[in-house]
Design a protein around this motif. Structure first.
Motif, PDB file in Angstrom:
ATOM      1  N   ALA A 131       0.807  -1.220   0.000  1.00 27.11           N
ATOM      2  CA  ALA A 131       0.000   0.000   0.000  1.00 27.11           C
ATOM      3  C   ALA A 131       0.842   1.272   0.000  1.00 27.11           C
ATOM      4  O   ALA A 131       0.291   2.371  -0.190  1.00 27.11           O
ATOM      5  N   LEU A 132       2.157   1.148   0.213  1.00 32.81           N
ATOM      6  CA  LEU A 132       3.013   2.340   0.212  1.00 32.81           C
ATOM      7  C   LEU A 132       3.071   2.945  -1.180  1.00 32.81           C
ATOM      8  O   LEU A 132       3.155   2.236  -2.187  1.00 32.81           O
ATOM      9  N   ARG A 133       3.050   4.264  -1.251  1.00 37.11           N
ATOM     10  CA  ARG A 133       3.060   4.950  -2.540  1.00 37.11           C
ATOM     11  C   ARG A 133       4.477   5.177  -3.066  1.00 37.11           C
ATOM     12  O   ARG A 133       4.670   5.295  -4.280  1.00 37.11           O
ATOM     13  N   ASP A 134       5.429   5.264  -2.165  1.00 38.76           N
ATOM     14  CA  ASP A 134       6.811   5.535  -2.564  1.00 38.76           C
ATOM     15  C   ASP A 134       7.450   4.232  -3.036  1.00 38.76           C
ATOM     16  O   ASP A 134       7.730   3.327  -2.231  1.00 38.76           O
ATOM     17  N   ALA A 135       7.691   4.118  -4.333  1.00 37.85           N
ATOM     18  CA  ALA A 135       8.261   2.883  -4.885  1.00 37.85           C
ATOM     19  C   ALA A 135       9.670   2.635  -4.367  1.00 37.85           C
ATOM     20  O   ALA A 135      10.059   1.487  -4.113  1.00 37.85           O
ATOM     21  N   ASP A 136      10.463   3.710  -4.210  1.00 37.87           N
ATOM     22  CA  ASP A 136      11.827   3.539  -3.706  1.00 37.87           C
ATOM     23  C   ASP A 136      11.815   3.035  -2.261  1.00 37.87           C
ATOM     24  O   ASP A 136      12.608   2.156  -1.897  1.00 37.87           O
ATOM     25  N   LEU A 137      10.930   3.599  -1.430  1.00 28.73           N
ATOM     26  CA  LEU A 137      10.829   3.140  -0.051  1.00 28.73           C
ATOM     27  C   LEU A 137      10.376   1.684   0.000  1.00 28.73           C
ATOM     28  O   LEU A 137      10.900   0.886   0.798  1.00 28.73           O
ATOM     29  N   GLN A 152      11.121   7.941   6.878  1.00 26.25           N
ATOM     30  CA  GLN A 152      10.822   8.545   5.589  1.00 26.25           C
ATOM     31  C   GLN A 152       9.900   9.752   5.753  1.00 26.25           C
ATOM     32  O   GLN A 152      10.116  10.798   5.134  1.00 26.25           O
ATOM     33  N   GLU A 153       8.882   9.611   6.586  1.00 26.95           N
ATOM     34  CA  GLU A 153       7.968  10.729   6.811  1.00 26.95           C
ATOM     35  C   GLU A 153       8.681  11.912   7.462  1.00 26.95           C
ATOM     36  O   GLU A 153       8.449  13.069   7.087  1.00 26.95           O
ATOM     37  N   GLU A 154       9.537  11.623   8.434  1.00 24.70           N
ATOM     38  CA  GLU A 154      10.286  12.697   9.084  1.00 24.70           C
ATOM     39  C   GLU A 154      11.225  13.380   8.100  1.00 24.70           C
ATOM     40  O   GLU A 154      11.396  14.600   8.132  1.00 24.70           O
ATOM     41  N   ALA A 155      11.868  12.598   7.248  1.00 25.15           N
ATOM     42  CA  ALA A 155      12.780  13.192   6.264  1.00 25.15           C
ATOM     43  C   ALA A 155      12.030  14.090   5.285  1.00 25.15           C
ATOM     44  O   ALA A 155      12.505  15.166   4.915  1.00 25.15           O
ATOM     45  N   ILE A 156      10.832  13.661   4.859  1.00 25.30           N
ATOM     46  CA  ILE A 156      10.037  14.486   3.945  1.00 25.30           C
ATOM     47  C   ILE A 156       9.628  15.791   4.627  1.00 25.30           C
ATOM     48  O   ILE A 156       9.700  16.877   4.030  1.00 25.30           O
ATOM     49  N   GLU A 157       9.186  15.692   5.880  1.00 27.69           N
ATOM     50  CA  GLU A 157       8.799  16.897   6.611  1.00 27.69           C
ATOM     51  C   GLU A 157       9.983  17.828   6.825  1.00 27.69           C
ATOM     52  O   GLU A 157       9.862  19.055   6.713  1.00 27.69           O
ATOM     53  N   ARG A 158      11.140  17.241   7.096  1.00 23.93           N
ATOM     54  CA  ARG A 158      12.328  18.062   7.305  1.00 23.93           C
ATOM     55  C   ARG A 158      12.722  18.789   6.021  1.00 23.93           C
ATOM     56  O   ARG A 158      13.084  19.973   6.044  1.00 23.93           O
ATOM     57  N   ARG A 159      12.678  18.085   4.894  1.00 22.94           N
ATOM     58  CA  ARG A 159      13.003  18.741   3.619  1.00 22.94           C
ATOM     59  C   ARG A 159      11.992  19.830   3.285  1.00 22.94           C
ATOM     60  O   ARG A 159      12.349  20.857   2.698  1.00 22.94           O
ATOM     61  N   ARG A 160      10.729  19.600   3.660  1.00 22.26           N
ATOM     62  CA  ARG A 160       9.708  20.623   3.406  1.00 22.26           C
ATOM     63  C   ARG A 160       9.991  21.880   4.218  1.00 22.26           C
ATOM     64  O   ARG A 160       9.803  23.004   3.736  1.00 22.26           O
ATOM     65  N   GLU A 206       7.921  -0.195  10.467  1.00 22.79           N
ATOM     66  CA  GLU A 206       7.437   1.001  11.155  1.00 22.79           C
ATOM     67  C   GLU A 206       8.536   2.059  11.240  1.00 22.79           C
ATOM     68  O   GLU A 206       8.299   3.252  10.988  1.00 22.79           O
ATOM     69  N   LYS A 207       9.751   1.632  11.588  1.00 23.15           N
ATOM     70  CA  LYS A 207      10.855   2.574  11.719  1.00 23.15           C
ATOM     71  C   LYS A 207      11.205   3.210  10.380  1.00 23.15           C
ATOM     72  O   LYS A 207      11.421   4.432  10.301  1.00 23.15           O
ATOM     73  N   MET A 208      11.255   2.424   9.328  1.00 26.12           N
ATOM     74  CA  MET A 208      11.626   2.965   8.022  1.00 26.12           C
ATOM     75  C   MET A 208      10.557   3.911   7.495  1.00 26.12           C
ATOM     76  O   MET A 208      10.869   4.937   6.872  1.00 26.12           O
ATOM     77  N   VAL A 209       9.299   3.598   7.725  1.00 25.51           N
ATOM     78  CA  VAL A 209       8.219   4.488   7.268  1.00 25.51           C
ATOM     79  C   VAL A 209       8.255   5.803   8.037  1.00 25.51           C
ATOM     80  O   VAL A 209       8.128   6.892   7.452  1.00 25.51           O
ATOM     81  N   TYR A 245      15.038   3.994  20.306  1.00 31.04           N
ATOM     82  CA  TYR A 245      13.911   4.850  20.676  1.00 31.04           C
ATOM     83  C   TYR A 245      13.382   5.565  19.430  1.00 31.04           C
ATOM     84  O   TYR A 245      14.148   6.110  18.638  1.00 31.04           O
ATOM     85  N   ASN A 246      12.095   5.568  19.289  1.00 37.10           N
ATOM     86  CA  ASN A 246      11.456   6.131  18.090  1.00 37.10           C
ATOM     87  C   ASN A 246      11.156   7.614  18.326  1.00 37.10           C
ATOM     88  O   ASN A 246      10.085   7.988  18.796  1.00 37.10           O
ATOM     89  N   TRP A 247      12.146   8.449  18.015  1.00 35.68           N
ATOM     90  CA  TRP A 247      11.962   9.889  18.176  1.00 35.68           C
ATOM     91  C   TRP A 247      10.917  10.399  17.186  1.00 35.68           C
ATOM     92  O   TRP A 247      10.890   9.981  16.032  1.00 35.68           O
ATOM     93  N   ARG A 248      10.126  11.330  17.639  1.00 37.79           N
ATOM     94  CA  ARG A 248       9.106  11.947  16.800  1.00 37.79           C
ATOM     95  C   ARG A 248       9.427  13.418  16.575  1.00 37.79           C
ATOM     96  O   ARG A 248      10.247  14.007  17.281  1.00 37.79           O
ATOM     97  N   LYS A 249       8.725  13.988  15.627  1.00 38.67           N
ATOM     98  CA  LYS A 249       8.941  15.397  15.318  1.00 38.67           C
ATOM     99  C   LYS A 249       8.604  16.281  16.516  1.00 38.67           C
ATOM    100  O   LYS A 249       9.298  17.270  16.790  1.00 38.67           O
TER     101      LYS A 249
END
Length: 348
Positions: free
Chosen positions: A88-94, A123-131, A117-120, A270-274
């Motif tokens: 169901a992931l949209r990012d083909a590279d991920l 990826q979301e954090e990296a996208i938000e950071r680049r934004r 879970e960690k990789m997803v 530890y799963n750090w969040r934004k």
């Protein structure tokens, strides 16, 4: 000066004529050995003993590992629910990167679900950071593609066969091109693709040496890896791995293994969040303004972080989130530095 040295100063030294009795004894010993050898082995053949020219042994080369040994590991079964989530992931590279990590056959303590879970989340954090940071500044240099590099190598082979042969020889010996050859190759690059900067042609030469030095099958294996930063990192290392007592294949295998191990290890950290990053930066800003100013100044001046400042920030992290591992704090500090760097670029 002693009495003995004064007496010798008036008499010139005579050449050493040697011990004649000792010389005669040596000659007799050699003659006796020659006579004994002739009695045992017979006289020497006419023209002397033939001498065989020494040569390097032609040993069989080790079998090259199949391309699938790095890119595709032994298959591992995953649950249908997890497979559905990955599909169901949209990012083909991920998606390709996750399947690549999960296919690793090595035993591990983290579960497949934790890894995904960690990789997803990363990826979301990296996208938000680049934004937040905005698009990166455009590169000042020409982005040489593999197709352009192969085209230029073919151009050099046709118009300058001697220089091409020299490049191949240097690649076989794992040596760098000398300045005269480098100048000729850069001049050919200026004729082949005019209008670029001098450093562009230097970068082109670096890529040419890389592609002539590394086996094409290995380059294909690297290009097939599903993680772009890993591909770029491996190519940079291969371009500099001259004189190392390991092969290029071993370099690639080790870097892929370290990458997989790092992903698996981070799945149980530890799963750090934004919101954690935002909260801690605000704590530094309000409760430790001097430390925040020090980190901000470090980012503005692009200087190394002070050890005392680093220790204070780590201690504040441990008070704020106690009971974690040192790796967790180090990774989170890198996040905090990235957030403060973003503040520095915004002029805050």
């Amino acid at each position: 000066m002693t009495e003995s040295s004064r007496s010798h100063a008036h008499h010139p030294l005579r050449p050493n004529v040697g011990d004649r009795s000792h010389d005669q004894q040596l000659q007799q010993a050699v003659q006796s050995a020659n006579e004994h050898t002739q009695r045992e082995l017979g006289p020497l053949p006419v023209g002397g003993v033939p001498v065989q020219a020494k040569r390097k042994p032609d040993l069989p080369k080790p079998a090259r590992p199949a391309p699938e040994t790095v890119v595709i590991h032994a298959s591992r079964s995953i649950s249908s629910e997890l497979q559905a989530r990955i599909d169901a992931l949209r990012d083909a590279d991920l998606k390709a990167h996750i399947l690549f990590i999960l296919a690793d056959p090595e035993p591990r303590y983290s579960t497949d679900e934790q890894i995904v879970e960690k990789m997803v989340v990363d990826q979301e954090e990296a996208i938000e950071r680049r934004r937040e940071q905005g698009p990166p500044p455009p590169s000042l240099w020409h982005p040489w593609s593999d197709g352009e590099v192969f085209g230029f190598i073919e151009h050099v082979r046709q118009v300058a066969p001697q220089d091409y042969a020299e490049l191949v020889r240097l690649a076989h010996d794992k040596a760098e091109a000398g300045e005269p050859l480098s100048q000729r190759i850069r001049a050919l690059g200026e004729q082949w693709r005019p209008g670029l900067k001098s450093l562009d042609y230097l970068f082109l030469l670096d890529k040419v040496q890389l592609h002539t030095r590394v086996d094409p099958d290995l380059l294909a294996r690297v290009e097939a890896l599903p993680h772009a930063p890993l591909r770029a990192h491996i190519l940079r290392i291969l371009g500099r791995s001259l004189g190392h007592p390991i092969t290029h294949e071993q370099v690639v295998d080790a870097m892929v293994r370290n990458h997989v191990d790092g992903i698996v290890k981070s799945a149980t950290s530890y799963n750090w969040r934004k919101r954690d990053e935002t909260e801690f930066v605000e704590i530094l800003r309000t409760q430790a303004p001097e430390d925040y100013a020090g980190l901000l100044s470090q980012e503005v001046e692009d200087a190394d972080i002070d050890d005392d400042l680093l220790g204070r920030v780590f201690a504040r992290m441990e008070q704020w989130r106690p009971g974690l591992e040192g790796y967790d704090y180090s990774r989170f500090l890198w996040w905090v530095q990235g957030r403060i760097a973003s503040d520095a670029r915004k002029g805050e």
